[in-house]
Design a protein around this motif. Structure first.
Motif, short mmCIF file in Angstrom:
data_model
loop_
_atom_site.label_atom_id
_atom_site.label_comp_id
_atom_site.label_asym_id
_atom_site.label_seq_id
_atom_site.Cartn_x
_atom_site.Cartn_y
_atom_site.Cartn_z
N THR A 70 0.82 -1.21 0.00
CA THR A 70 0.00 0.00 0.00
C THR A 70 0.86 1.26 0.00
O THR A 70 0.38 2.33 -0.38
CB THR A 70 -0.93 0.03 1.23
N ASP A 78 0.22 4.00 -7.36
CA ASP A 78 -0.77 3.76 -8.40
C ASP A 78 -0.30 2.57 -9.22
O ASP A 78 0.29 2.70 -10.28
CB ASP A 78 -0.91 5.01 -9.27
N TRP A 79 -0.56 1.37 -8.70
CA TRP A 79 0.06 0.18 -9.25
C TRP A 79 -0.58 -0.27 -10.56
O TRP A 79 -1.81 -0.32 -10.69
CB TRP A 79 -0.01 -0.97 -8.24
N ARG A 121 3.93 6.61 -11.24
CA ARG A 121 2.91 5.71 -10.69
C ARG A 121 3.37 5.07 -9.38
O ARG A 121 2.59 4.99 -8.43
CB ARG A 121 2.54 4.65 -11.73
N PRO A 174 3.77 3.95 -1.15
CA PRO A 174 4.44 4.36 -2.39
C PRO A 174 5.90 3.94 -2.37
O PRO A 174 6.44 3.56 -1.33
CB PRO A 174 4.29 5.88 -2.39
N ASN A 179 3.23 7.32 -6.43
CA ASN A 179 1.87 7.58 -5.95
C ASN A 179 1.12 6.30 -5.57
O ASN A 179 -0.09 6.35 -5.33
CB ASN A 179 1.08 8.34 -7.02
#
Length: 295
Positions: A212, A276-277, A271, A214, A274
């Motif tokens: 979870t 943002d996987w 990504r 970054p 952030n």
């Protein structure tokens, strides 16, 4: 031979402003198959020295020539998934080349010490190596931490390289040991990988972790495999396990700055910064909470 341009182009400036560490795999051989490393997996075979594949010398020199254009003064780290000291003449020559092209850079080597002795250390220092990180690994096949075994291994290394041995009482019950060697630019490291190790992007030890946090692995570091592929961090293993996740390829695009500034590279960096996987990305399973290098 540092010959920095007075005026750098956009890609060079972006690289210069951000990258302080470049990790390079000089070949694909390692004599060990540690349980906590992807090289121990059945679907990875880097165990035969006779089958060693080296980073192409022209490719290597091309990287250094380009870095000389920006007078790169960060760290060149001979690490990745291999044992860099297994081929002595190769690593000594590469160290000399680094110093020739980018004399302001710092050279670091990560080793399991199996090929190391005091004479070898002296040769490395003559070839401009600034630091040797010696890993005190347990024997192949070990599947749990053995404190007494670690102390024994550390002192075996100390005898080989002719430095004072440690007093085990000073390190008892510590999961992470760091012994700065007197008089030489080397440090011996040992740790409980089963407690404090990484799962190498979900390839070993813990396959069910869900990330979870970054990741900052791409903020300061660049990672180049022996075949010229560029990965997002030191945990990814290309070409065997993460070929589809490489973010650059120096055999297809020879300019390291263009690779770094590419949309593919920068989008991936943004990504993971952030959390943002990308779907099915190995980053989703990776336990490395903080990456990136400091000079």
């Amino acid at each position: 031979m540092a010959r920095a341009n007075n005026k750098m182009n956009t890609e060079q400036q972006l690289f210069k402003d951000n990258i302080t560490s470049i990790e390079i795999g000089t070949h694909n051989y390692c004599n060990r198959t540690c349980n906590f490393c992807p090289l121990s997996r059945d679907d990875v075979n880097r165990k035969e020295k006779k089958n060693t594949q080296f980073m192409d010398r022209v490719l290597f020199q091309n990287i250094l020539e380009q870095l000389s254009e920006i007078d790169f003064d960060g760290r060149i780290d001979f690490s990745r998934y291999h044992e860099p000291l297994s081929h002595k003449e190769d690593i000594l020559e590469r160290c000399r080349l680094v110093n020739y092209y980018i004399p302001n850079a710092k050279i670091s080597i990560n080793t399991n010490a199996d090929y190391l002795d005091r004479e070898y250390i002296d040769e490395l220092l003559i070839c401009y190596v600034d630091h040797i990180a010696i890993q005190a690994y347990l024997k192949n096949g070990v599947v749990e931490y053995d404190e007494l075994g670690v102390f024994k291994r550390i002192n075996q290394i100390c005898k080989k390289i002719k430095v004072p041995e440690i007093n085990p009482d000073d390190y008892k019950d510590k999961d992470w040991i760091r012994y700065q060697l007197p008089q030489i630019k080397s440090t011996i490291h040992a740790r409980n990988y089963w407690k404090n190790g990484m799962n190498r992007a979900g390839t070993v030890l813990d396959f069910n972790y869900k990330r979870t946090e970054p990741c900052t692995s791409m903020d300061k570091g660049v990672y180049i495999e022996y075949d010229g592929s560029m990965t997002a961090c030191c945990d990814m293993l290309a070409p065997e396990l993460h070929r589809e996740w490489i973010v650059g390829d120096l055999k297809k695009e020879s300019n390291i700055f263009v690779n770094y500034a590419s949309k593919k590279y920068q989008d991936f960096k943004k990504r993971i910064n952030n959390a943002d996987w990308i779907e099915n990305s190995p980053c989703i399973k990776c336990k490395r909470d903080i990456r990136g290098h400091k000079k």
